[in-house]
Design a protein around this motif. Structure first.
Motif, PDB file in Angstrom:
ATOM      1  N   ALA A 181      44.985   0.603  35.645  1.00  0.00           N
ATOM      2  CA  ALA A 181      45.630   1.914  35.469  1.00  0.00           C
ATOM      3  C   ALA A 181      44.667   2.878  34.786  1.00  0.00           C
ATOM      4  CB  ALA A 181      46.902   1.764  34.646  1.00  0.00           C
ATOM      5  N   GLY A 182      43.889   2.357  33.826  1.00  0.00           N
ATOM      6  CA  GLY A 182      42.867   3.168  33.178  1.00  0.00           C
ATOM      7  C   GLY A 182      41.809   3.624  34.161  1.00  0.00           C
ATOM      8  N   ASP A 183      41.404   2.736  35.069  1.00  0.00           N
ATOM      9  CA  ASP A 183      40.425   3.100  36.096  1.00  0.00           C
ATOM     10  C   ASP A 183      40.963   4.216  36.985  1.00  0.00           C
ATOM     11  OD1 ASP A 183      38.764   1.128  35.124  1.00  0.00           O
ATOM     12  OD2 ASP A 183      39.257  -0.338  36.679  1.00  0.00           O
ATOM     13  N   CYS A 184      42.271   4.115  37.349  1.00  0.00           N
ATOM     14  CA  CYS A 184      42.885   5.147  38.188  1.00  0.00           C
ATOM     15  C   CYS A 184      42.899   6.503  37.489  1.00  0.00           C
ATOM     16  CB  CYS A 184      44.323   4.748  38.558  1.00  0.00           C
ATOM     17  SG  CYS A 184      44.448   3.359  39.681  1.00  0.00           S
ATOM     18  N   LYS A 185      43.347   6.499  36.232  1.00  0.00           N
ATOM     19  CA  LYS A 185      43.418   7.754  35.488  1.00  0.00           C
ATOM     20  C   LYS A 185      42.031   8.332  35.247  1.00  0.00           C
ATOM     21  CE  LYS A 185      47.855   8.204  34.907  1.00  0.00           C
ATOM     22  NZ  LYS A 185      48.597   9.375  35.388  1.00  0.00           N
ATOM     23  N   LYS A 186      41.051   7.450  35.031  1.00  0.00           N
ATOM     24  CA  LYS A 186      39.673   7.915  34.861  1.00  0.00           C
ATOM     25  C   LYS A 186      39.203   8.591  36.142  1.00  0.00           C
ATOM     26  CE  LYS A 186      34.953   6.303  33.910  1.00  0.00           C
ATOM     27  NZ  LYS A 186      34.081   5.123  33.683  1.00  0.00           N
ATOM     28  N   GLY A 187      39.516   7.962  37.291  1.00  0.00           N
ATOM     29  CA  GLY A 187      39.133   8.548  38.565  1.00  0.00           C
ATOM     30  C   GLY A 187      39.793   9.892  38.799  1.00  0.00           C
ATOM     31  N   LEU A 188      41.084   9.996  38.444  1.00  0.00           N
ATOM     32  CA  LEU A 188      41.790  11.268  38.598  1.00  0.00           C
ATOM     33  C   LEU A 188      41.215  12.349  37.684  1.00  0.00           C
ATOM     34  CD1 LEU A 188      45.487  10.030  38.868  1.00  0.00           C
ATOM     35  CD2 LEU A 188      44.200  11.238  40.634  1.00  0.00           C
ATOM     36  N   SER A 189      40.834  11.941  36.476  1.00  0.00           N
ATOM     37  CA  SER A 189      40.268  12.913  35.534  1.00  0.00           C
ATOM     38  C   SER A 189      38.957  13.472  36.070  1.00  0.00           C
ATOM     39  CB  SER A 189      40.060  12.259  34.164  1.00  0.00           C
ATOM     40  OG  SER A 189      39.059  11.250  34.223  1.00  0.00           O
ATOM     41  N   GLU A 190      38.152  12.606  36.683  1.00  0.00           N
ATOM     42  CA  GLU A 190      36.876  13.060  37.235  1.00  0.00           C
ATOM     43  C   GLU A 190      37.088  13.892  38.496  1.00  0.00           C
ATOM     44  OE1 GLU A 190      35.032   9.319  37.812  1.00  0.00           O
ATOM     45  OE2 GLU A 190      34.303   9.127  35.742  1.00  0.00           O
ATOM     46  N   GLU A 191      38.097  13.532  39.273  1.00  0.00           N
ATOM     47  CA  GLU A 191      38.374  14.233  40.524  1.00  0.00           C
ATOM     48  C   GLU A 191      39.020  15.590  40.295  1.00  0.00           C
ATOM     49  OE1 GLU A 191      41.751  13.169  43.459  1.00  0.00           O
ATOM     50  OE2 GLU A 191      39.988  12.146  44.244  1.00  0.00           O
ATOM     51  N   LEU A 192      39.968  15.648  39.351  1.00  0.00           N
ATOM     52  CA  LEU A 192      40.747  16.870  39.143  1.00  0.00           C
ATOM     53  C   LEU A 192      40.315  17.672  37.922  1.00  0.00           C
ATOM     54  CD1 LEU A 192      44.260  15.309  39.849  1.00  0.00           C
ATOM     55  CD2 LEU A 192      42.787  16.523  41.456  1.00  0.00           C
ATOM     56  N   GLY A 193      39.527  17.043  37.044  1.00  0.00           N
ATOM     57  CA  GLY A 193      39.083  17.734  35.839  1.00  0.00           C
ATOM     58  C   GLY A 193      40.193  18.032  34.858  1.00  0.00           C
ATOM     59  N   GLN A 194      41.217  17.176  34.811  1.00  0.00           N
ATOM     60  CA  GLN A 194      42.369  17.420  33.951  1.00  0.00           C
ATOM     61  C   GLN A 194      42.258  16.589  32.670  1.00  0.00           C
ATOM     62  OE1 GLN A 194      45.402  16.465  36.769  1.00  0.00           O
ATOM     63  NE2 GLN A 194      45.664  18.588  37.412  1.00  0.00           N
ATOM     64  N   LYS A 195      42.374  17.262  31.546  1.00  0.00           N
ATOM     65  CA  LYS A 195      42.176  16.611  30.261  1.00  0.00           C
ATOM     66  C   LYS A 195      43.226  15.535  29.993  1.00  0.00           C
ATOM     67  CE  LYS A 195      39.872  20.605  28.196  1.00  0.00           C
ATOM     68  NZ  LYS A 195      39.895  21.614  27.117  1.00  0.00           N
ATOM     69  N   LYS A 196      44.451  15.776  30.443  1.00  0.00           N
ATOM     70  CA  LYS A 196      45.509  14.801  30.181  1.00  0.00           C
ATOM     71  C   LYS A 196      45.192  13.461  30.837  1.00  0.00           C
ATOM     72  CE  LYS A 196      50.470  13.976  30.589  1.00  0.00           C
ATOM     73  NZ  LYS A 196      51.758  14.452  31.092  1.00  0.00           N
ATOM     74  N   ALA A 197      44.610  13.500  32.027  1.00  0.00           N
ATOM     75  CA  ALA A 197      44.262  12.256  32.716  1.00  0.00           C
ATOM     76  C   ALA A 197      43.214  11.474  31.936  1.00  0.00           C
ATOM     77  CB  ALA A 197      43.769  12.560  34.131  1.00  0.00           C
ATOM     78  N   TYR A 198      42.263  12.197  31.307  1.00  0.00           N
ATOM     79  CA  TYR A 198      41.279  11.529  30.450  1.00  0.00           C
ATOM     80  C   TYR A 198      41.988  10.771  29.327  1.00  0.00           C
ATOM     81  CZ  TYR A 198      37.012  13.862  32.230  1.00  0.00           C
ATOM     82  OH  TYR A 198      35.948  14.276  32.979  1.00  0.00           O
ATOM     83  N   ARG A 199      42.918  11.462  28.673  1.00  0.00           N
ATOM     84  CA  ARG A 199      43.592  10.859  27.512  1.00  0.00           C
ATOM     85  C   ARG A 199      44.485   9.695  27.929  1.00  0.00           C
ATOM     86  NH1 ARG A 199      44.280  16.689  26.462  1.00  0.00           N
ATOM     87  NH2 ARG A 199      42.587  17.301  25.062  1.00  0.00           N
ATOM     88  N   GLU A 200      45.121   9.823  29.073  1.00  0.00           N
ATOM     89  CA  GLU A 200      45.954   8.724  29.560  1.00  0.00           C
ATOM     90  C   GLU A 200      45.098   7.502  29.896  1.00  0.00           C
ATOM     91  OE1 GLU A 200      48.052  10.506  32.783  1.00  0.00           O
ATOM     92  OE2 GLU A 200      49.735  11.128  31.521  1.00  0.00           O
ATOM     93  N   ALA A 201      43.911   7.747  30.424  1.00  0.00           N
ATOM     94  CA  ALA A 201      42.996   6.637  30.733  1.00  0.00           C
ATOM     95  C   ALA A 201      42.606   5.897  29.452  1.00  0.00           C
ATOM     96  CB  ALA A 201      41.752   7.161  31.449  1.00  0.00           C
ATOM     97  N   VAL A 202      42.335   6.655  28.393  1.00  0.00           N
ATOM     98  CA  VAL A 202      41.996   6.038  27.099  1.00  0.00           C
ATOM     99  C   VAL A 202      43.134   5.149  26.613  1.00  0.00           C
ATOM    100  CG1 VAL A 202      41.604   6.510  24.646  1.00  0.00           C
ATOM    101  CG2 VAL A 202      40.361   7.813  26.366  1.00  0.00           C
ATOM    102  N   LYS A 203      44.365   5.666  26.690  1.00  0.00           N
ATOM    103  CA  LYS A 203      45.530   4.884  26.242  1.00  0.00           C
ATOM    104  C   LYS A 203      45.677   3.591  27.039  1.00  0.00           C
ATOM    105  CE  LYS A 203      48.288   8.837  24.643  1.00  0.00           C
ATOM    106  NZ  LYS A 203      49.523   9.624  24.863  1.00  0.00           N
ATOM    107  N   HIS A 204      45.451   3.679  28.351  1.00  0.00           N
ATOM    108  CA  HIS A 204      45.596   2.487  29.189  1.00  0.00           C
ATOM    109  C   HIS A 204      44.543   1.434  28.854  1.00  0.00           C
ATOM    110  CE1 HIS A 204      48.730   4.516  31.126  1.00  0.00           C
ATOM    111  NE2 HIS A 204      48.072   5.078  32.132  1.00  0.00           N
TER     112      HIS A 204
END
Length: 346
Positions: A45-68
Motif C-alpha cells: 500500500a505504501g508503494d502504491c501511495k508512493k507511486g501516486l505521489s510521484e505521478e500526481l504530485g499530491q502531498k497527501k499521497a506522500y504522507r499516506e505512503a509514510v504511514k503505510h
C-alpha cells in the motif's frame, strides 16, 4: 502462515505497481487483506501511495505512503523492503520540500505538546458545537480518495459533411458507482477506448460507444475480473465474458448528459460499452432506464457537441454513415478533501 492465494495476490499487486496501475493495485489489496493483518499488505500500500505521489504530485499521497510503511515496520520491525521504501520516500520528500505532517502533533508519547495544549480545547469546542463530519471526510479505507474528470476527444463528420475535432468533459461519480468508474478508468487509461467508433446514435435519446472487442456493438468486456461472467457469479472465466455488478440503484437518475453503462436486459452484464444521454427529445430523460442501467458520470462541458453528434445521418441500424470515433480519453484527478482532513492532527 500466509496462504498461497494471498501470496499470489501480492505478486499480482506488485506487477500492477510496476505497470503504474496504482489505483487498481489498492483495490486488489483491500480485497486480499481487508483487515490489514499482514505487514506485506501495508508495504505494498505504501508503494502504491508512493507511486501516486510521484505521478500526481499530491502531498497527501506522500504522507499516506509514510504511514503505510511505518505500519508495516510496526508489525515487522525487520521488514527490510519496507524500511528501504520508507527511507527512500523520506529522502524524496526532503528534496521536494514535503513535510511528513501538515500540522504538529497534539500528543507525543501520551503527553500533550505545546501545540496540543492550545489545540485540544479548540477541538473540543468545535466538536461540542455540533460540527458534522461530511461524507467525503470518512476514514474508511474503501472510500475513494480522488475525484475524477475525463475529457473525451472525439473525431467525427457532422451533418454538413465537415470533419471535426471536439472535446467533451465528463465528471465521474466515483462515490455513487465506484466499480463502474474504476472499470471505465481502467479501459481509458489502458487506451482501450482509443479509436473506438460511436456505433449507435439515436437523436433525442442517446449516443453509444465502447465496444473494444467487435467495435460494432456486439462485444466488450470488463477491465478486470469482478466475479461475474456474462452476468453470472463465477470464480473464473475467459476475459471476453467478464462483466461487472450493477450499481443502478445508486439514486442517480438519467438526464441529458448522463454517462451510463450499456448492457443487455439481464442484470450484471455491463462490460466496456457505455452511452451518453442526448440533449432533448421524446425519450429524454429516459427514466425507464433508471434502476436498470448504472449512471456513473455527467457531461459538464460539451453538451452542444453531444447534441450535434446526435443529429448525424444514420443507417437503419442507427449506425452513423460517416466516421465518428473516440480519439482518446484524458483523465484528471483531484484529491478529495473533507472536514477530517483538517481535524486529523495525529
Amino acid at each position: 502462515m500466509v496462504s498461497n492465494d494471498l501470496t499470489k495476490g501480492w505478486d499480482s499487486v506488485e506487477k500492477k505497481i510496476k505497470k503504474s496501475q496504482f489505483d487498481e493495485a489498492l483495490v486488489d489489496l483491500r480485497g486480499l487483506d481487508e483487515s490489514g493483518d499482514h505487514a506485506m499488505t501495508w508495504k505494498l500500500a505504501g508503494d502504491c501511495k508512493k507511486g501516486l505521489s510521484e505521478e500526481l504530485g499530491q502531498k497527501k499521497a506522500y504522507r499516506e505512503a509514510v504511514k503505510h510503511y511505518k505500519k508495516a515496520l510496526k508489525m515487522d520491525p525487520k521488514f527490510k523492503d519496507a524500511r528501504v521504501g520508507l527511507e527512500g520516500l523520506q529522502n524524496e520528500m526532503l528534496v521536494e520540500g514535503v513535510r511528513e505532517r501538515t500540522i504538529p502533533k497534539v500528543i507525543d508519547d501520551g503527553t500533550p505538546t505545546l501545540f496540543g495544549i492550545i489545540a485540544i480545547p479548540i477541538l473540543v469546542l468545535v466538536l461540542l458545537s455540533g460540527v458534522k463530519v461530511i461524507s467525503d471526510g470518512t476514514l474508511s479505507q474503501d472510500s475513494p480518495a480522488y475525484d475524477y474528470t475525463a475529457v473525451l476527444n472525439v473525431q467525427w463528420v457532422d451533418s454538413d459533411g465537415l470533419f471535426r475535432n471536439d472535446a467533451i468533459t465528463i465528471e465521474l461519480y466515483v462515490d455513487a458507482a465506484p466499480i463502474h468508474v474504476e472499470n471505465w478508468l481502467g479501459h481509458a487509461r489502458a487506451g482501450n477506448y482509443d479509436g473506438i467508433r460511436w456505433h449507435r446514435i439515436i437523436d433525442g435519446f442517446m449516443l453509444q460507444t465502447g465496444d473494444i472487442e467487435g467495435k460494432d456493438g456486439s462485444g466488450g468486456y470488463a477491465y478486470e475480473f469482478q466475479g461475474y461472467c456474462n452476468g453470472q457469479v463465477s470464480t473464473s472465466c475467459d476475459q471476453t465474458v467478464w462483466t461487472i455488478p450493477d450499481e443502478a440503484n445508486n439514486g442517480v437518475p438519467h438526464q441529458p448528459g448522463s454517462l451510463a453503462m450499456a448492457k443487455t436486459s439481464a442484470a450484471n452484464t455491463g462490460g466496456s460499452q457505455f452511452y451518453i444521454v442526448d440533449k432533448d427529445g421524446g425519450t429524454v430523460p429516459p427514466s425507464h432506464l433508471d434502476g436498470v442501467h448504472t449512471v456513473f458520470g455527467q457531461v459538464i462541458d460539451g453538451m452542444d457537441i453531444i447534441d450535434a453528434m446526435g443529429q448525424v445521418q444514420t443507417d437503419s441500424g442507427d449506425k452513423p454513415l460517416n466516421e465518428m470515433i473516440i480519439k482518446n480519453i484524458e483523465i484528471t484527478s483531484e484529491e478529495k478533501k473533507g472536514l477530517l482532513d483538517y481535524l486529523m492532527f495525529w
